[in-house]
Design an enzyme around this catalytic site. Sequence first.
Site, mmCIF file in Angstrom:
data_model
loop_
_atom_site.group_PDB
_atom_site.id
_atom_site.type_symbol
_atom_site.label_atom_id
_atom_site.label_comp_id
_atom_site.label_asym_id
_atom_site.label_seq_id
_atom_site.Cartn_x
_atom_site.Cartn_y
_atom_site.Cartn_z
ATOM 1 N N ASN A 1 6.136 -3.240 -8.047
ATOM 2 C CA ASN A 1 4.588 -2.850 -8.442
ATOM 3 C C ASN A 1 4.161 -1.530 -7.242
ATOM 4 O OD1 ASN A 1 2.766 -3.065 -5.491
ATOM 5 N ND2 ASN A 1 4.785 -3.967 -4.899
ATOM 6 N N PHE B 1 -2.279 0.653 -2.133
ATOM 7 C CA PHE B 1 -2.484 -0.112 -1.003
ATOM 8 C C PHE B 1 -4.576 0.234 -1.116
ATOM 9 C CE2 PHE B 1 -0.178 1.219 3.145
ATOM 10 C CZ PHE B 1 0.852 0.657 2.702
ATOM 11 N N SER C 1 5.725 0.764 2.926
ATOM 12 C CA SER C 1 5.404 0.612 1.170
ATOM 13 C C SER C 1 6.195 2.176 0.759
ATOM 14 C CB SER C 1 3.479 0.488 1.453
ATOM 15 O OG SER C 1 3.965 0.848 0.336
ATOM 16 N N ASN D 1 4.295 3.330 -1.767
ATOM 17 C CA ASN D 1 3.876 3.512 -2.551
ATOM 18 C C ASN D 1 2.849 4.347 -2.055
ATOM 19 O OD1 ASN D 1 4.639 2.075 -4.943
ATOM 20 N ND2 ASN D 1 4.161 -0.299 -4.240
ATOM 21 N N THR D 2 2.700 4.678 -1.064
ATOM 22 C CA THR D 2 2.040 5.476 -0.256
ATOM 23 C C THR D 2 3.071 7.273 0.325
ATOM 24 O OG1 THR D 2 0.696 4.036 0.270
ATOM 25 C CG2 THR D 2 0.229 6.184 1.334
ATOM 26 N N LYS E 1 6.636 -3.477 10.030
ATOM 27 C CA LYS E 1 7.017 -4.158 8.970
ATOM 28 C C LYS E 1 8.321 -2.822 8.028
ATOM 29 C CE LYS E 1 6.402 -6.912 4.403
ATOM 30 N NZ LYS E 1 5.292 -7.342 3.688
ATOM 31 N N ASN F 1 9.842 -4.974 3.597
ATOM 32 C CA ASN F 1 9.546 -4.243 1.968
ATOM 33 C C ASN F 1 9.868 -4.287 0.907
ATOM 34 O OD1 ASN F 1 6.812 -4.069 0.735
ATOM 35 N ND2 ASN F 1 5.835 -2.962 3.442
HETATM 36 C C1 LIG Z 1 1.930 -7.273 -5.700
HETATM 37 C C2 LIG Z 1 2.587 -6.654 -4.349
HETATM 38 C C3 LIG Z 1 1.851 -6.192 -3.743
HETATM 39 C C4 LIG Z 1 2.155 -6.410 -2.145
HETATM 40 N N1 LIG Z 1 1.522 -5.793 -1.108
HETATM 41 C C5 LIG Z 1 1.702 -5.476 0.445
HETATM 42 C C6 LIG Z 1 1.019 -4.482 1.080
HETATM 43 O O1 LIG Z 1 -0.267 -4.380 0.570
HETATM 44 N N2 LIG Z 1 1.420 -4.545 2.359
HETATM 45 C C7 LIG Z 1 3.026 -5.177 2.972
HETATM 46 O O2 LIG Z 1 3.267 -5.137 3.789
HETATM 47 N N3 LIG Z 1 3.518 -5.626 1.908
HETATM 48 C C8 LIG Z 1 3.515 -5.864 -0.151
HETATM 49 N N4 LIG Z 1 3.596 -6.396 -0.428
HETATM 50 C C9 LIG Z 1 5.445 -6.434 -0.474
HETATM 51 C C10 LIG Z 1 5.904 -7.857 0.499
HETATM 52 O O3 LIG Z 1 4.694 -8.509 1.768
HETATM 53 C C11 LIG Z 1 6.884 -8.383 0.101
HETATM 54 O O4 LIG Z 1 7.780 -7.656 1.914
HETATM 55 C C12 LIG Z 1 7.796 -7.700 -0.608
HETATM 56 O O5 LIG Z 1 7.260 -8.374 -1.732
HETATM 57 C C13 LIG Z 1 9.144 -8.959 -0.200
HETATM 58 O O6 LIG Z 1 9.034 -10.215 -0.307
HETATM 59 P P1 LIG Z 1 9.402 -10.914 -1.893
HETATM 60 O O7 LIG Z 1 10.395 -11.015 -2.299
HETATM 61 O O8 LIG Z 1 9.037 -12.319 -1.286
HETATM 62 O O9 LIG Z 1 8.385 -10.592 -3.258
HETATM 63 C C14 LIG Z 1 3.677 -6.461 -1.576
HETATM 64 C C15 LIG Z 1 4.811 -7.051 -2.999
HETATM 65 C C16 LIG Z 1 4.097 -7.124 -4.289
HETATM 66 C C17 LIG Z 1 4.929 -8.160 -4.336
#
Ligand SMILES: Cc1cc2nc3c(=O)[nH]c(=O)nc-3n(C[C@H](O)[C@H](O)[C@H](O)COP(=O)(O)O)c2cc1C
Length: 341
Positions: free
Chosen positions: A110, A114, A174, A176-177, A216, A245
């Site tokens: 992704n 934000f 993140s 992406n910022t 985080k 993350n």
């Molecule tokens: C589509 C998407 C959007 C995410 N947005 C955020 C976010 O806004 N803030 C954040 O701290 N982590 C965000 N994450 C990261 C997740 O909270 C998590 O740390 C990461 O996906 C690893 O866990 P997973 O493998 O179970 O998905 C996002 C993940 C995905 C897939």
Amino acid sequence: MYQALRPLFFRLPPETAHWLALESARAVAGSGLLGRLWPAPPAAPVEVMGLTLPNPVGLAAGLDKEGRYIDALGELGFGFLEIGTVTPRPQPGNPKPRLFRLPAHEAIINRMGFNNHGLEAMAANIRASRYSGILGINVGRNKDTPADQALADYLAGIERMWSLADYLTINVSSPNTPGLRDLQHGDALRSLLAGIREKQLALTESMGHYVPIAVKVAPDMDEAAVRFMAETLRGVGMDGVIATNTTVDHSAVLRDPLGEETGGLSGRPLAEPSTAVIRQLRAELGADFPIIGVGGITSSAAALAKIRAGASAVQLYSGLIYRGPQLVAECARAIAGGSGA
Ligand SMILES: Cc1cc2nc3c(=O)[nH]c(=O)nc-3n(C[C@H](O)[C@H](O)[C@H](O)COP(=O)(O)O)c2cc1C
């Protein structure tokens, strides 16, 4: 149930499927249906950052970026929910498409960036919800906030959400910022966290109650960077760490047609790298420091691996997309019983 619906959702563009699933859950929230389909696991309380979680399996940030679905998500058996990342002002995020499924790897890439409606909209959503469980709120900075003014954005999030959150998360990880991850290192990290800690103590005094704050972190840190992070978290007095993350290392999925899409990779390929960070953090931080483990939990065995590496609790995101809400109870039962499939 979810396995029956999954092929339908997977025929839709990921972001549409995501929206449809959450809106459907929202439409039936309060009817008792979600709890019948996905019964909550037996209570197995754990204490994390001074909070008593009914079970150690939480929702990771990013699924409900603005607290619109708290009531529905609260009926799926999670021990705690983390919403956000919320930025002070609304922002649209990156252009679509920005969310990609890689089913062969049970992974997601992704670059949402934000997308959210800002602090005021989130506050209104929380106030309108009936959810009474543990709520974490993950705060970040706006894309157009200059890097040297990042602290002000985090402080605005902390202050606005203080009376609505059981805990707060500082998102410096993140991918992406642009520039956000620079805040994880050196003086930038030290002064950011010192400013946050000062605000936490001031708000505790003025508001009359304490709210724990976790940071985080990214999985893309070498050993020295993890050590520095651990020393700084302890030195400044942060309450916990959420690891990790998404990763910018796509080497595990490069053969996938979507493997080179820009963005953070999550899901199964992230399981090992994030567990390695948790293991090192536990070694550096000692036995008592709260660590919430997240990254690639797509099975109860993967959840248990995080706990064995030193996590005090875990969170799920991508695993829910591939396995559905039944994963919550599966993980909670495995952690309570000490064995996972
Ligand atoms: C589509 C998407 C959007 C995410 N947005 C955020 C976010 O806004 N803030 C954040 O701290 N982590 C965000 N994450 C990261 C997740 O909270 C998590 O740390 C990461 O996906 C690893 O866990 P997973 O493998 O179970 O998905 C996002 C993940 C995905 C897939």
